[in-house]
Design an enzyme around this catalytic site. Structure first.
Site, PDB file in Angstrom:
ATOM      1  N   THR A 122       0.841  -1.175  -0.156  1.00  0.00           N
ATOM      2  CA  THR A 122      -0.009   0.031  -0.089  1.00  0.00           C
ATOM      3  C   THR A 122       0.937   1.129   0.174  1.00  0.00           C
ATOM      4  OG1 THR A 122      -1.447   1.342   1.413  1.00  0.00           O
ATOM      5  CG2 THR A 122      -0.133  -0.435   2.705  1.00  0.00           C
ATOM      6  N   ASP A 123       0.294   2.485  -0.384  1.00  0.00           N
ATOM      7  CA  ASP A 123       0.926   3.669  -0.421  1.00  0.00           C
ATOM      8  C   ASP A 123       1.007   4.028   1.312  1.00  0.00           C
ATOM      9  OD1 ASP A 123      -1.542   4.390  -0.093  1.00  0.00           O
ATOM     10  OD2 ASP A 123      -1.605   5.892  -1.806  1.00  0.00           O
ATOM     11  N   GLU A 124       0.250   3.627   1.812  1.00  0.00           N
ATOM     12  CA  GLU A 124       0.358   4.106   3.265  1.00  0.00           C
ATOM     13  C   GLU A 124       1.658   3.933   3.955  1.00  0.00           C
ATOM     14  OE1 GLU A 124      -3.631   3.388   5.321  1.00  0.00           O
ATOM     15  OE2 GLU A 124      -4.833   3.129   3.502  1.00  0.00           O
ATOM     16  N   TYR A 147      -1.897  -0.519  10.948  1.00  0.00           N
ATOM     17  CA  TYR A 147      -2.171  -1.085   9.604  1.00  0.00           C
ATOM     18  C   TYR A 147      -0.757  -0.690   8.656  1.00  0.00           C
ATOM     19  CZ  TYR A 147      -3.307  -1.562   4.654  1.00  0.00           C
ATOM     20  OH  TYR A 147      -3.352  -1.784   3.200  1.00  0.00           O
ATOM     21  N   LYS A 151       2.214  -3.323   7.261  1.00  0.00           N
ATOM     22  CA  LYS A 151       2.501  -3.253   5.847  1.00  0.00           C
ATOM     23  C   LYS A 151       3.907  -2.963   5.555  1.00  0.00           C
ATOM     24  CE  LYS A 151       0.179  -4.641   2.923  1.00  0.00           C
ATOM     25  NZ  LYS A 151      -0.293  -5.952   2.374  1.00  0.00           N
TER      26      LYS A 151
HETATM   27  P1  NAD Z   1      -9.697  -7.393   2.168  1.00  0.00           P
HETATM   28  O1  NAD Z   1      -9.599  -7.315   3.778  1.00  0.00           O
HETATM   29  O2  NAD Z   1     -10.661  -7.412   1.407  1.00  0.00           O
HETATM   30  O3  NAD Z   1      -9.114  -9.162   1.954  1.00  0.00           O
HETATM   31  C1  NAD Z   1      -8.194  -9.469   2.404  1.00  0.00           C
HETATM   32  C2  NAD Z   1      -8.239 -11.240   2.378  1.00  0.00           C
HETATM   33  O4  NAD Z   1      -7.249 -11.799   3.004  1.00  0.00           O
HETATM   34  C3  NAD Z   1      -9.609 -11.841   2.862  1.00  0.00           C
HETATM   35  O5  NAD Z   1     -10.062 -12.740   1.826  1.00  0.00           O
HETATM   36  C4  NAD Z   1      -9.191 -12.528   4.148  1.00  0.00           C
HETATM   37  O6  NAD Z   1     -10.022 -13.511   4.302  1.00  0.00           O
HETATM   38  C5  NAD Z   1      -7.707 -12.772   3.764  1.00  0.00           C
HETATM   39  N1  NAD Z   1      -6.949 -13.095   4.999  1.00  0.00           N
HETATM   40  C6  NAD Z   1      -6.774 -12.072   6.010  1.00  0.00           C
HETATM   41  N2  NAD Z   1      -6.046 -12.685   7.005  1.00  0.00           N
HETATM   42  C7  NAD Z   1      -5.518 -13.800   6.738  1.00  0.00           C
HETATM   43  C8  NAD Z   1      -4.749 -14.855   7.248  1.00  0.00           C
HETATM   44  N3  NAD Z   1      -4.178 -14.649   8.261  1.00  0.00           N
HETATM   45  N4  NAD Z   1      -4.462 -15.946   6.554  1.00  0.00           N
HETATM   46  C9  NAD Z   1      -5.043 -16.014   4.964  1.00  0.00           C
HETATM   47  N5  NAD Z   1      -5.783 -15.295   4.817  1.00  0.00           N
HETATM   48  C10 NAD Z   1      -6.019 -14.185   5.318  1.00  0.00           C
HETATM   49  O7  NAD Z   1      -8.411  -6.777   1.496  1.00  0.00           O
HETATM   50  P2  NAD Z   1      -8.127  -6.025   0.121  1.00  0.00           P
HETATM   51  O8  NAD Z   1      -8.437  -4.687   0.203  1.00  0.00           O
HETATM   52  O9  NAD Z   1      -8.439  -6.837  -0.911  1.00  0.00           O
HETATM   53  O10 NAD Z   1      -6.473  -5.787   0.070  1.00  0.00           O
HETATM   54  C11 NAD Z   1      -5.740  -6.789  -0.367  1.00  0.00           C
HETATM   55  C12 NAD Z   1      -4.169  -6.387  -0.292  1.00  0.00           C
HETATM   56  O11 NAD Z   1      -4.081  -5.566  -1.045  1.00  0.00           O
HETATM   57  C13 NAD Z   1      -3.987  -6.300   1.101  1.00  0.00           C
HETATM   58  O12 NAD Z   1      -2.571  -6.845   1.365  1.00  0.00           O
HETATM   59  C14 NAD Z   1      -3.934  -4.672   1.364  1.00  0.00           C
HETATM   60  O13 NAD Z   1      -2.772  -4.276   2.395  1.00  0.00           O
HETATM   61  C15 NAD Z   1      -3.359  -4.298  -0.276  1.00  0.00           C
HETATM   62  N6  NAD Z   1      -3.882  -3.045  -0.499  1.00  0.00           N
HETATM   63  C16 NAD Z   1      -5.138  -2.760  -0.511  1.00  0.00           C
HETATM   64  C17 NAD Z   1      -5.586  -1.431  -0.971  1.00  0.00           C
HETATM   65  C18 NAD Z   1      -7.186  -1.179  -0.577  1.00  0.00           C
HETATM   66  O14 NAD Z   1      -7.529   0.269  -1.102  1.00  0.00           O
HETATM   67  N7  NAD Z   1      -7.975  -1.988  -0.390  1.00  0.00           N
HETATM   68  C19 NAD Z   1      -4.955  -0.462  -1.331  1.00  0.00           C
HETATM   69  C20 NAD Z   1      -3.577  -0.885  -1.646  1.00  0.00           C
HETATM   70  C21 NAD Z   1      -3.147  -1.953  -1.252  1.00  0.00           C
HETATM   71  P1  TYD Z   2     -10.764   4.017   4.355  1.00  0.00           P
HETATM   72  O1  TYD Z   2     -11.806   3.562   3.286  1.00  0.00           O
HETATM   73  O2  TYD Z   2     -10.926   3.605   5.529  1.00  0.00           O
HETATM   74  O3  TYD Z   2      -9.371   4.022   3.809  1.00  0.00           O
HETATM   75  P2  TYD Z   2      -7.860   4.278   4.158  1.00  0.00           P
HETATM   76  O4  TYD Z   2      -8.058   4.806   5.672  1.00  0.00           O
HETATM   77  O5  TYD Z   2      -7.109   3.306   3.959  1.00  0.00           O
HETATM   78  O6  TYD Z   2      -7.341   5.445   3.385  1.00  0.00           O
HETATM   79  O7  TYD Z   2     -10.892   5.618   4.583  1.00  0.00           O
HETATM   80  C1  TYD Z   2     -10.705   6.535   3.234  1.00  0.00           C
HETATM   81  C2  TYD Z   2     -10.863   7.992   3.890  1.00  0.00           C
HETATM   82  O8  TYD Z   2     -12.188   8.167   4.566  1.00  0.00           O
HETATM   83  C3  TYD Z   2      -9.957   8.089   4.958  1.00  0.00           C
HETATM   84  O9  TYD Z   2      -9.426   9.566   4.815  1.00  0.00           O
HETATM   85  C4  TYD Z   2     -10.913   7.940   6.541  1.00  0.00           C
HETATM   86  C5  TYD Z   2     -12.225   8.650   5.870  1.00  0.00           C
HETATM   87  N1  TYD Z   2     -13.323   7.729   6.320  1.00  0.00           N
HETATM   88  C6  TYD Z   2     -14.423   8.669   6.973  1.00  0.00           C
HETATM   89  O10 TYD Z   2     -14.431   9.889   6.923  1.00  0.00           O
HETATM   90  N2  TYD Z   2     -15.493   8.094   7.550  1.00  0.00           N
HETATM   91  C7  TYD Z   2     -15.598   6.611   7.675  1.00  0.00           C
HETATM   92  O11 TYD Z   2     -16.694   6.143   8.381  1.00  0.00           O
HETATM   93  C8  TYD Z   2     -14.374   5.615   7.096  1.00  0.00           C
HETATM   94  C9  TYD Z   2     -14.785   4.387   7.065  1.00  0.00           C
HETATM   95  C10 TYD Z   2     -13.592   6.526   6.259  1.00  0.00           C
END
Ligand code: NAD
Ligand code: TYD
Length: 341
Positions: A122-124, A147, A151
């Protein structure tokens, strides 16, 4: 014989989009390893694949058989949950990643020719930007939430295994994703769900934090490009050059949901509820993905206006999915911790 790809976290939001993209476009064998936490749904995967329901912290090389590549998505992924349950994040994201690195090293018996460990991040990890500037691949790590710290740590372990053992790795760091099958704890699906149900929209702080949004299928395509053409040992940033202040994005969502539901425009503005800010809330994320464009030719394909319209329409058409995914174990946790949502 076709290559075997081990995908962890493939039942989640981005992992399932990646498996669906991969098998729509390539012939290969996929084994998904997923613990099926509250965020994982097998039904998100549209293809017939092998599935091992297991915690990545407990996998062993014996039970995985031979495999050529790992694409590692599995993670605890929600910042708010990491604030209330930090140890879960350290376990899955740090220990889980290190376990997989060790398993790959053992399974490949130090013969790394034609192998790849692809780590999805992630970019975070880069922390927070002020009003100006972008994260590049050279930006120093400065994570703030449990988080992002977990990561960042997992990224460091991936690089450590590359440097120490020569494990063939690649890392991508992506901005915020949106699209179908995202668990409604994240901003976009949560707010769509609440607008539909006339429930308050909890805006953290003043709603002035900025995120850079990318359609999930564009992320899946970027991973495909890096997976096939990326340079071993390298890092690639993935982003949409698509920054939105939260409150502006929320207003677009309100407008879109109201219109698609046939409500008078602005009906749901009254649901906006400013609440206490998230602890350690990063002000702004913005990714410079010009390396990925310049070296590998990837660009986002979807304009945000089209992407958000498609996304809202998908959640409106799939209310059963929304209901079912929030009716299980997470509901109990959710009720305990997030009564205001
Ligand atoms: P998500 O929470 O939707 O899915 C996570 C998946 O991992 C689920 O299927 C869950 O069952 C599985 N999982 C969790 N813990 C586990 C464990 N201990 N063993 C096996 N499986 C496990 O997450 P996502 O949004 O699809 O994110 C996927 C990846 O992409 C992550 O590594 C996250 O850090 C990265 N990412 C997400 C975003 C975003 O905006 N969602 C952006 C950049 C990077
Ligand atoms: P989120 O979807 O949780 O992603 P991330 O924290 O990983 O960027 O949140 C996106 C943005 O929205 C973040 O600035 C937090 C804000 N946010 C709210 O204002 N209210 C909410 O209920 C949630 C879940 C997020």
């Amino acid at each position: 014989m076709s290559k075997k790809v081990l995908v962890t976290g493939g039942a989640g939001f981005i992992g399932s989009a990646f498996i669906n993209h991969l098998l729509d476009n390539f012939q290969c064998q996929v084994l998904c390893v997923d613990k099926l936490t509250y965020a994982g749904r097998k039904e998100n995967i549209k293809h017939n694949i092998d599935f091992l329901e297991k915690d990545i912290c407990d996998v062993t090389s014996d039970e995985l058989g031979d495999f050529d590549y790992i694409v590692h998505f599995a993670a605890e992924s929600h910042v708010d949950r990491s604030i209330t349950e930090p140890l879960e994040f350290i376990k899955t994201n740090v220990l889980g990643t290190a376990t997989l690195l060790q398993v790959a090293k053992e399974a490949w018996k130090h013969d790394f020719e034609g192998k790849l460990f692809y780590h999805v991040s992630t970019d975070e990890v880069y922390g927070s930007l002020g009003e100006e500037g972008f994260f590049t691949e050279e930006t120093a790590y400065d994570p703030h939430s449990p988080y992002s710290a977990s990561k960042a740590s997992s990224d460091h372990f991936v690089r450590a295994f590359a440097d120490t053992y020569g494990l063939p790795t690649v890392i991508s760091n992506c901005s915020n994703n949106y699209g179908s099958y995202q668990f409604p704890e994240k901003l976009i699906p949560l707010f769509i769900k609440n607008i539909v149900n006339n429930k308050p929209l909890p805006v953290y702080g003043k709603g002035e934090n900025v995120r850079d949004w990318l359609f999930v299928n564009d992320h899946a395509r970027a991973i495909d490009v890096i997976f096939h053409k990326g340079k071993l040992g390298d890092t690639y940033n993935i982003g949409g050059f698509n920054e939105w202040k939260n409150i502006d994005l929320i207003k677009v969502m309100i407008k879109t949901v109201d219109r698609l539901l046939g409500r008078e425009e602005g009906t749901s503005d009254k649901l906006i509820t400013y609440v206490t800010d998230r602890a350690g809330h990063d002000l702004r994320y913005a990714i410079d993905s010009s390396k990925l464009k310049g070296e590998l030719g990837w660009e986002p394909s979807l304009q945000f206006e089209e992407g958000i319209e498609k996304t809202v329409a998908w959640y409106l058409d799939n209310s059963e999915w929304l209901e079912s995914i929030t009716s299980g174990a997470y509901k109990v946790y959710y009720a305990k911790n997030y009564n205001n949502k």
